[in-house]
Design an enzyme around this catalytic site. Sequence first.
Site, PDB file in Angstrom:
ATOM      1  N   LYS A  24      35.639  41.234  55.346  1.00 50.96           N
ATOM      2  CA  LYS A  24      35.515  41.929  54.306  1.00 50.96           C
ATOM      3  C   LYS A  24      35.359  43.694  54.063  1.00 50.96           C
ATOM      4  CE  LYS A  24      34.777  42.860  50.408  1.00 50.96           C
ATOM      5  NZ  LYS A  24      34.730  43.882  50.329  1.00 50.96           N
ATOM      6  N   GLY A  75      22.747  44.542  49.802  1.00 50.32           N
ATOM      7  CA  GLY A  75      21.978  44.155  51.099  1.00 50.32           C
ATOM      8  C   GLY A  75      20.669  42.928  50.926  1.00 50.32           C
ATOM      9  N   GLU A  84      22.811  46.786  57.767  1.00 46.63           N
ATOM     10  CA  GLU A  84      22.649  47.721  57.988  1.00 46.63           C
ATOM     11  C   GLU A  84      22.943  48.529  56.605  1.00 46.63           C
ATOM     12  OE1 GLU A  84      22.261  48.807  60.280  1.00 46.63           O
ATOM     13  OE2 GLU A  84      22.434  47.866  62.150  1.00 46.63           O
ATOM     14  N   CYS A 122      25.311  57.515  57.131  1.00 44.37           N
ATOM     15  CA  CYS A 122      24.283  56.377  56.178  1.00 44.37           C
ATOM     16  C   CYS A 122      23.176  57.337  57.409  1.00 44.37           C
ATOM     17  CB  CYS A 122      23.867  54.973  57.161  1.00 44.37           C
ATOM     18  SG  CYS A 122      25.604  55.039  58.750  1.00 44.37           S
ATOM     19  N   GLU A 175      19.491  58.231  48.284  1.00 47.47           N
ATOM     20  CA  GLU A 175      20.930  58.158  48.842  1.00 47.47           C
ATOM     21  C   GLU A 175      22.015  59.757  48.276  1.00 47.47           C
ATOM     22  OE1 GLU A 175      22.713  54.960  50.229  1.00 47.47           O
ATOM     23  OE2 GLU A 175      22.387  56.250  53.187  1.00 47.47           O
TER      24      GLU A 175
HETATM   25  P1  NAD Z   1      28.543  48.612  48.828  1.00 51.45           P
HETATM   26  O1  NAD Z   1      27.483  47.719  49.076  1.00 51.45           O
HETATM   27  O2  NAD Z   1      28.679  48.827  47.321  1.00 51.45           O
HETATM   28  O3  NAD Z   1      29.674  47.749  49.814  1.00 51.45           O
HETATM   29  C1  NAD Z   1      29.757  47.193  50.992  1.00 51.45           C
HETATM   30  C2  NAD Z   1      30.067  45.892  51.240  1.00 51.45           C
HETATM   31  O4  NAD Z   1      29.762  45.341  50.703  1.00 51.45           O
HETATM   32  C3  NAD Z   1      32.043  46.267  50.416  1.00 51.45           C
HETATM   33  O5  NAD Z   1      32.853  45.714  51.307  1.00 51.45           O
HETATM   34  C4  NAD Z   1      31.613  45.721  49.140  1.00 51.45           C
HETATM   35  O6  NAD Z   1      32.602  44.909  48.511  1.00 51.45           O
HETATM   36  C5  NAD Z   1      30.794  44.047  49.325  1.00 51.45           C
HETATM   37  N1  NAD Z   1      30.097  43.436  48.280  1.00 51.45           N
HETATM   38  C6  NAD Z   1      29.857  44.318  47.329  1.00 51.45           C
HETATM   39  N2  NAD Z   1      29.261  43.454  46.107  1.00 51.45           N
HETATM   40  C7  NAD Z   1      29.266  42.195  47.052  1.00 51.45           C
HETATM   41  C8  NAD Z   1      28.211  41.215  47.102  1.00 51.45           C
HETATM   42  N3  NAD Z   1      28.020  40.358  45.882  1.00 51.45           N
HETATM   43  N4  NAD Z   1      28.346  39.996  47.668  1.00 51.45           N
HETATM   44  C9  NAD Z   1      29.034  40.346  49.217  1.00 51.45           C
HETATM   45  N5  NAD Z   1      29.471  41.803  49.248  1.00 51.45           N
HETATM   46  C10 NAD Z   1      29.239  42.529  48.241  1.00 51.45           C
HETATM   47  O7  NAD Z   1      28.441  49.979  49.454  1.00 51.45           O
HETATM   48  P2  NAD Z   1      29.588  51.032  50.071  1.00 51.45           P
HETATM   49  O8  NAD Z   1      28.915  51.937  48.831  1.00 51.45           O
HETATM   50  O9  NAD Z   1      30.926  50.213  50.996  1.00 51.45           O
HETATM   51  O10 NAD Z   1      29.366  51.942  51.119  1.00 51.45           O
HETATM   52  C11 NAD Z   1      27.859  53.130  51.200  1.00 51.45           C
HETATM   53  C12 NAD Z   1      26.695  52.218  51.810  1.00 51.45           C
HETATM   54  O11 NAD Z   1      26.909  51.789  52.980  1.00 51.45           O
HETATM   55  C13 NAD Z   1      25.720  53.364  51.663  1.00 51.45           C
HETATM   56  O12 NAD Z   1      24.247  52.930  51.400  1.00 51.45           O
HETATM   57  C14 NAD Z   1      25.518  53.517  53.380  1.00 51.45           C
HETATM   58  O13 NAD Z   1      24.341  54.062  53.446  1.00 51.45           O
HETATM   59  C15 NAD Z   1      25.514  52.696  53.626  1.00 51.45           C
HETATM   60  N6  NAD Z   1      25.999  52.731  55.245  1.00 51.45           N
HETATM   61  C16 NAD Z   1      24.641  51.982  56.305  1.00 51.45           C
HETATM   62  C17 NAD Z   1      25.038  51.941  57.164  1.00 51.45           C
HETATM   63  C18 NAD Z   1      24.078  51.734  58.333  1.00 51.45           C
HETATM   64  O14 NAD Z   1      24.297  51.487  59.504  1.00 51.45           O
HETATM   65  N7  NAD Z   1      22.815  51.453  57.636  1.00 51.45           N
HETATM   66  C19 NAD Z   1      26.366  52.425  57.961  1.00 51.45           C
HETATM   67  C20 NAD Z   1      27.675  53.134  56.567  1.00 51.45           C
HETATM   68  C21 NAD Z   1      27.192  52.576  55.246  1.00 51.45           C
END
Ligand code: NAD
Length: 455
Positions: free
Chosen positions: A154, A212, A229, A263, A356
């Site tokens: 997804k 997460g 992650e 990240c 962040e």
């Molecule tokens: P997000 O948490 O908003 O979304 C991530 C994914 O989760 C998307 O595909 C979203 O549609 C999905 N999602 C949202 N709500 C959900 C739910 N209730 N159940 C299941 N899935 C759901 O994050 P974002 O804004 O897309 O990304 C930015 C974040 O990602 C930042 O905090 C960044 O640090 C983090 N990030 C971490 C890493 C790592 O490896 N540690 C790498 C890249 C990004």
Amino acid sequence: MTELTLINPSDETVISTIPATTVEETDAAVARAVVAQRAWARLAPLDRAKAMRRFADAVDGAVEELAALEVRNSGHPIGNARWEAGHVRDVLEYYSAAPERLFGRQIPVAGGLDVTFHEPIGVVGVITPWNFPMTIASWGFAPALAAGNAVVLKPAEWTPLTSLRLAELALESGLPEGLFQVLPGEGRVVGDRLVEHPDVRKIAFTGSTATGTAIMAKAAANVKQVTLELGGKSANVVFADSDLEKAAATAPYGVFDNSGQDCCARTRILVQRSVYERFMGLLEPAVQGVRVGDPNDAATEMGPLVSRAHHNKVASYVPDDAPVAFRGAAPDGPGFWFPPTVLTPSSPADRTVTDEIFGPVVVVLPFEDEAEAIELANSSRFGLSGSIWTRDLSRGIRVSRAIESGNLSVNSHSSVRYTTPFGGYKHSGVGRELGPDAPFAFTETKNVFIATEES
Ligand code: NAD
């Protein structure tokens, strides 16, 4: 929401609208994945390895196409996007060796032979963010497929195009139907359904700490495995004995890469007070030298932010009275442009230091000595990455061991190599991706005892 509207972040034009996957369609995809996975797991390891290599070759032939898609959909500079597509190929190639190397163990026991097997988990749900759409997807799907699982991916709402193309390439390269499916759609619909679906046995999630946390809580209901992650607020610790010119010249790339939507971005620069003024004097021209602009220009180093909503969030951290030390340049618009920005907040408790921001905004704070540097670095609830600049290698190792973070580099801003493990401490996550052990994280370990003694 029945469809997703995709916007080019560098000029705000609509690229396309695509249907958003429904819960029913998600269930149908999982059902197909269950069937495909059983056949895939029965294949000889060498045949799985060959299929993975053909997929890698297909990605290799599509590097330019994938890069161009990422430039339009995510606003990444073309040079970065080419590197990302090549990285997906390399990750697939690397894990194509894994099917033949999922070694179990023979353990000495009394009365018989004891062996362990690493068996596929089944169907894995991979949920990805928008900042590095294809690379992060590959960190999940490549080791998961190599270990004999099916994957339902997804992608983030704003940036599904490269993931969708990767699924087509998988099919074109001969991977069985249903084995690797990409479902563009909403997190609260598709993502949520994958997390609660009983036939999805593991979720590999990359995204914000808030999402997460919710996923981990929900997965507990049916004892589902999760790898998380999550976010970061990494420190770049600059000691007085470092190569200050190099530390300052490279600091912008440690934080403004991908417009700070990284990240691993070193968004807290901690500088020993005795060299603070000199460091700031070197940092200013380095920040102003970052080339921000047209993502299609090979010389561009920083593109726009991903969306209007995200731009507004980043801008909320830099109000008119913010303690801006200096800034770089950015185009006026259209597009979601934000200049590289250096802040000098008066307190480590300021929200620009604790949150962040996920944009091209970095804070600089002074410290007195090694003990205070470690304390400041560890004062964050995150623990993903970080850098230590010093000519004293003993100190480099000592401080690396003292910082609560999953990935540190000494005299470098490197964070990710697909051959080494990657992941976070504290609120930055659970589990590790990449490196030689990643496929094992997509297996169940089975222990079998065979009696050899007459009883
Ligand atoms: P997000 O948490 O908003 O979304 C991530 C994914 O989760 C998307 O595909 C979203 O549609 C999905 N999602 C949202 N709500 C959900 C739910 N209730 N159940 C299941 N899935 C759901 O994050 P974002 O804004 O897309 O990304 C930015 C974040 O990602 C930042 O905090 C960044 O640090 C983090 N990030 C971490 C890493 C790592 O490896 N540690 C790498 C890249 C990004």
